[in-house]
Design an enzyme around this catalytic site. Sequence first.
Site, PDB file in Angstrom:
ATOM      1  CE1 TYR A   1      45.700  35.090  65.592  1.00  0.00           C
ATOM      2  CE2 TYR A   1      47.090  33.888  64.402  1.00  0.00           C
ATOM      3  CZ  TYR A   1      46.448  34.138  65.509  1.00  0.00           C
ATOM      4  OH  TYR A   1      47.576  34.241  66.766  1.00  0.00           O
TER       5      TYR A   1
ATOM      6  CG  HIS B   1      43.824  31.279  70.322  1.00  0.00           C
ATOM      7  ND1 HIS B   1      43.370  31.384  69.228  1.00  0.00           N
ATOM      8  CD2 HIS B   1      44.492  32.339  70.730  1.00  0.00           C
ATOM      9  CE1 HIS B   1      44.324  32.609  68.839  1.00  0.00           C
ATOM     10  NE2 HIS B   1      44.662  32.745  69.636  1.00  0.00           N
TER      11      HIS B   1
ATOM     12  CB  SER C   1      54.147  38.322  70.966  1.00  0.00           C
ATOM     13  OG  SER C   1      53.351  38.071  70.185  1.00  0.00           O
ATOM     14  N   PRO C   2      57.643  36.630  70.370  1.00  0.00           N
ATOM     15  CG  PRO C   2      58.876  35.811  69.432  1.00  0.00           C
ATOM     16  CD  PRO C   2      57.526  35.537  69.112  1.00  0.00           C
ATOM     17  CG  LEU C   3      60.782  39.063  67.437  1.00  0.00           C
ATOM     18  CD1 LEU C   3      60.451  39.759  66.085  1.00  0.00           C
ATOM     19  CD2 LEU C   3      62.204  39.336  68.021  1.00  0.00           C
TER      20      LEU C   3
HETATM   21  N1  LIG Z   1      48.485  32.351  70.476  1.00  0.00           N
HETATM   22  C1  LIG Z   1      48.299  33.224  71.123  1.00  0.00           C
HETATM   23  O1  LIG Z   1      47.212  33.700  71.694  1.00  0.00           O
HETATM   24  C2  LIG Z   1      48.997  34.381  70.548  1.00  0.00           C
HETATM   25  C3  LIG Z   1      48.933  35.978  70.322  1.00  0.00           C
HETATM   26  C4  LIG Z   1      50.112  36.860  69.189  1.00  0.00           C
HETATM   27  C5  LIG Z   1      50.201  36.048  68.601  1.00  0.00           C
HETATM   28  N2  LIG Z   1      50.800  34.644  68.436  1.00  0.00           N
HETATM   29  C6  LIG Z   1      51.386  34.248  67.491  1.00  0.00           C
HETATM   30  O2  LIG Z   1      52.621  34.322  67.249  1.00  0.00           O
HETATM   31  C7  LIG Z   1      52.840  34.522  65.914  1.00  0.00           C
HETATM   32  C8  LIG Z   1      54.238  35.289  66.646  1.00  0.00           C
HETATM   33  O3  LIG Z   1      53.598  36.659  67.487  1.00  0.00           O
HETATM   34  P1  LIG Z   1      53.315  38.402  66.886  1.00  0.00           P
HETATM   35  O4  LIG Z   1      53.847  37.909  66.061  1.00  0.00           O
HETATM   36  O5  LIG Z   1      52.371  38.899  67.988  1.00  0.00           O
HETATM   37  O6  LIG Z   1      54.812  39.087  67.119  1.00  0.00           O
HETATM   38  P2  LIG Z   1      56.222  38.828  67.358  1.00  0.00           P
HETATM   39  O7  LIG Z   1      56.915  37.929  66.697  1.00  0.00           O
HETATM   40  O8  LIG Z   1      57.278  39.549  68.887  1.00  0.00           O
HETATM   41  O9  LIG Z   1      56.237  40.483  66.763  1.00  0.00           O
HETATM   42  C9  LIG Z   1      55.898  40.533  65.121  1.00  0.00           C
HETATM   43  C10 LIG Z   1      56.211  42.375  64.797  1.00  0.00           C
HETATM   44  O10 LIG Z   1      57.398  42.185  64.645  1.00  0.00           O
HETATM   45  C11 LIG Z   1      57.639  42.759  62.980  1.00  0.00           C
HETATM   46  N3  LIG Z   1      58.979  42.097  63.328  1.00  0.00           N
HETATM   47  C12 LIG Z   1      59.673  40.972  62.987  1.00  0.00           C
HETATM   48  N4  LIG Z   1      60.871  40.464  62.629  1.00  0.00           N
HETATM   49  C13 LIG Z   1      61.857  41.532  63.023  1.00  0.00           C
HETATM   50  C14 LIG Z   1      62.426  42.135  62.623  1.00  0.00           C
HETATM   51  N5  LIG Z   1      63.669  41.561  62.476  1.00  0.00           N
HETATM   52  N6  LIG Z   1      63.311  43.621  62.869  1.00  0.00           N
HETATM   53  C15 LIG Z   1      61.474  44.513  63.059  1.00  0.00           C
HETATM   54  N7  LIG Z   1      60.511  44.134  63.385  1.00  0.00           N
HETATM   55  C16 LIG Z   1      60.117  43.152  63.076  1.00  0.00           C
HETATM   56  C17 LIG Z   1      56.700  42.326  62.305  1.00  0.00           C
HETATM   57  O11 LIG Z   1      57.043  42.777  61.000  1.00  0.00           O
HETATM   58  P3  LIG Z   1      55.841  43.076  60.110  1.00  0.00           P
HETATM   59  O12 LIG Z   1      54.965  42.723  60.201  1.00  0.00           O
HETATM   60  O13 LIG Z   1      56.288  43.963  59.692  1.00  0.00           O
HETATM   61  O14 LIG Z   1      56.476  41.995  59.330  1.00  0.00           O
HETATM   62  C18 LIG Z   1      55.591  42.637  63.251  1.00  0.00           C
HETATM   63  O15 LIG Z   1      55.040  43.764  63.687  1.00  0.00           O
HETATM   64  C19 LIG Z   1      52.132  35.806  65.063  1.00  0.00           C
HETATM   65  O16 LIG Z   1      52.194  35.980  64.392  1.00  0.00           O
HETATM   66  C20 LIG Z   1      50.750  34.464  66.028  1.00  0.00           C
HETATM   67  O17 LIG Z   1      51.228  33.366  65.034  1.00  0.00           O
HETATM   68  C21 LIG Z   1      49.721  34.073  69.390  1.00  0.00           C
END
Ligand SMILES: NC(=O)c1ccc[n+]([C@@H]2O[C@H](COP(=O)([O-])OP(=O)(O)OC[C@H]3O[C@@H](n4cnc5c(N)ncnc54)[C@H](OP(=O)(O)O)[C@@H]3O)[C@@H](O)[C@H]2O)c1
Length: 333
Positions: free
Chosen positions: A56, A130, A209-211
Amino acid sequence: MKYRTLGNTGEKLSALGLGCMGMSFAYGPTDDKESIATLERALDLGINFWDTADMYANGANEELISRVLVPNRDKIFIATKFGFRFKDGVAGPSSATGTYFDASPAWIRVAVEASLKRLKIDTIDLYYAHRIDPNIPVEETVGALADLVKEGKVRYLGLSEASAASIRRAAAVHPIAALQSEYSLLTRDVEAEILSTTRALGITLVPYSPLARGLVTNTLQVDQLTEGDFRKTLPRYQSDVADNNHQLVASFAEIAHGKNCTPAQLALAWVLAQGDDIIPIPGTKKRKYLEENAGAIDLNLTPEDLAAIEAVIKQYPHTGERYSEASLKLVNH
Ligand SMILES: NC(=O)c1ccc[n+]([C@@H]2O[C@H](COP(=O)([O-])OP(=O)(O)OC[C@H]3O[C@@H](n4cnc5c(N)ncnc54)[C@H](OP(=O)(O)O)[C@@H]3O)[C@@H](O)[C@H]2O)c1
């Protein structure tokens, strides 16, 4: 906050973790000051399970987190990951040309020392591969990771986006505490055979990415993503599926409205409701979203709520692939 146990380790982790990726990488402009405040607020809320990775922003995310992690080491369970490498050391999204995957024992040695140095700690709590390296038997990767456990550099091992077969092979070498794979209302691949495998082996599923990368919050404007936003490269956030997805999240938002919660809270409550062995890690770089998301913990979903959600998902099935073709080649190995 409520707490759930990590695999067979006995470790109590907040039932919602914190994904830190967006604080440095992938989702548009960043603001270190707000990110640090968000990490500190997570501590206040009892959110003790933080997620990062060496890739990252090419290590910058680990460095940022270390500023709050180091003075609060005993209060935080830190997870990081290794394996994506950048040709020429230039950071980019995992689908970019110039990124490749390496889970060789030789690279693991280099990667773990670099992560420890950036995080400024002696031991990583949970260290994930990863991805599964298609060029190396998973036993070799896990064998090298098991050595790190013996040496005290790492406490527990995890995999990310591994196939059921790889999970079984890995767990035969050393206990695997967690599998981190994408899981949300829009990405349900793990339901086919992964969840039954993790359950049989006592492995916690950590949905990333639960959202749906913000989509199911009903606030994401896919036509206004800024240059460099990783979602611009993903089929799910393109104009050809925008109508389907817009209608899906609008209908989902109506269910949330009926339950006096936000779509983000309902989406997280849905993931949490899939089992006590599941610990999602929603990502945010903002205190207001962190606080909102924490509210999902107290939301109870009835069978009627679950059925209504299921009906909406079924009604709008054309959500687009979650990854580009190149990235999909690296999942479920
Ligand atoms: N293992 C893997 O390959 C892999 C891949 C992807 C991600 N990850 C990990 O998983 C974590 C979570 O996944 P993610 O960040 O990809 O996706 P996510 O949690 O599904 O969504 C994050 C996005 O949603 C927005 N958000 C969060 N809460 C919100 C709310 N209450 N209202 C409106 N928008 C909201 C965030 O905005 P802001 O950014 O503006 O806060 C960001 O744009 C990552 O941070 C990372 O650590 C792992």
